[in-house]
Scaffold this motif. Structure first.
Motif: not given
Length: 308
Positions: A259-261, A284-285, A251-256
């Motif tokens: 859904q990939q998380i 959080l999202q 998740d740290w690399a998926l700010a944009h």
């Protein structure tokens, strides 16, 4: 006739004077000898006896008292007050006492001196949600979501982020059943540090968190998962379990791409898995969706064993 009488008288006087002279000479000679003898005795006696010398007053500086001796042996003031440079890479400062963690509810793989990536419980489809890098701006909202879903998580916090003002909330989290572990003091890669440095950091971070929460720290997660040959033995020495992960959300690399998380978790999830997430906006999202997926697929979400 008169002439004969005068001669006789002179003879008598000459005789008397002669006797007097002899007597005086004898007295003088005998007295002189005694005086001379006494003088000789005194001189001889004086040579045979040691001559007393006058007392010499020694200077005060030659008599050193014990306290003065200690002061003289100590380094000069200018040398003793110079601060010595701290060895940051090899800290040897006084460390908190090492205490073994309390007995924990046993799960398969729960062992000191081991890298723990999963904790399967026979016959149970259980997983463990963990969150790194707090406390921060998303902590309370994440906890609210977990509480609303009646599940608890384990939070690995960075020592320098955990300010005293967080203490009341941290105690509230613990009372709600959440768990707090350590994530180093400054989020440093332990794989690049010596054994001594790692040990110092683990003890210092644990002591800091324990002081603010009142709860014993028994779990440690190395930042970035960075470890070396000394890391695992150190955690055993200080009585902490090394917690890594089996399912990495990245998740740290998926700010944009939040859904990939969830996609990443789905790929690696299995019973007993420890799931890695972070206290980030994107995490959080997507957190409600992660919880929904786990429940729909029959997973029970636990915190790491609390030792109770």
């Amino acid at each position: 006739m008169q002439g004969k009488k005068r001669k006789a008288a002179w003879g008598i006087w000459v005789a008397i004077i002669g006797l007097l002279l002899i007597a005086l000479t004898n007295v003088w000679v005998n007295g002189g000898k005694e005086t001379f003898a006494k003088m000789t005795e005194n001189i001889t006696a004086t040579k045979s006896e040691p001559v007393s010398q006058p007392e010499t007053v020694k200077p005060e500086t030659t008599t050193v008292q014990p306290k003065q001796a200690e002061a003289d042996s100590a380094p000069s003031t200018s040398d003793s007050v110079k601060p010595q440079p701290a060895k940051q890479a090899e800290p040897t400062a006084t460390q908190p006492a090492v205490a073994h963690p309390p007995a924990v509810k046993q799960a398969v793989g729960m062992e000191l001196g081991k890298k723990i990536t999963e904790l399967p419980i026979p016959g149970e489809k259980v997983v463990y949600l963990t969150f790194d890098d707090g406390p921060g701006p998303y902590t309370k909202q994440m906890v609210d979501i977990l509480n609303a879903n009646k599940v608890q998580g384990t939070f690995f916090w960075i020592g320098q982020n955990f300010k005293p003002e967080w203490a009341p909330y941290a105690k509230q989290m613990l009372a709600q059943g959440h768990q707090i572990g350590a994530h180093s003091m400054r989020h440093e890669a332990m794989g690049k540090r010596s054994k001594e440095y790692q040990k110092h950091d683990l003890l210092m971070t644990a002591a800091h968190i324990e002081k603010l929460t009142g709860q014993k720290i028994i779990y440690f997660r190395p930042p970035y998962g960075s470890i070396n040959a000394s890391s695992v033995p150190v955690t055993k020495e200080v009585g902490q379990y090394m917690i890594l992960w089996q399912a990495d959300s990245r998740d740290w690399a998926l700010a944009h791409n939040p859904q990939q998380i969830l996609t990443n978790i789905k790929k690696e999830i299995k019973p007993g898995a420890i799931i890695l997430m972070h206290e980030r906006a994107q995490s959080l999202q997507v957190l409600p969706q992660v919880l929904a997926y786990l429940k729909q697929n029959g997973y029970t979400i636990h915190t790491l064993p609390t030792g109770k």
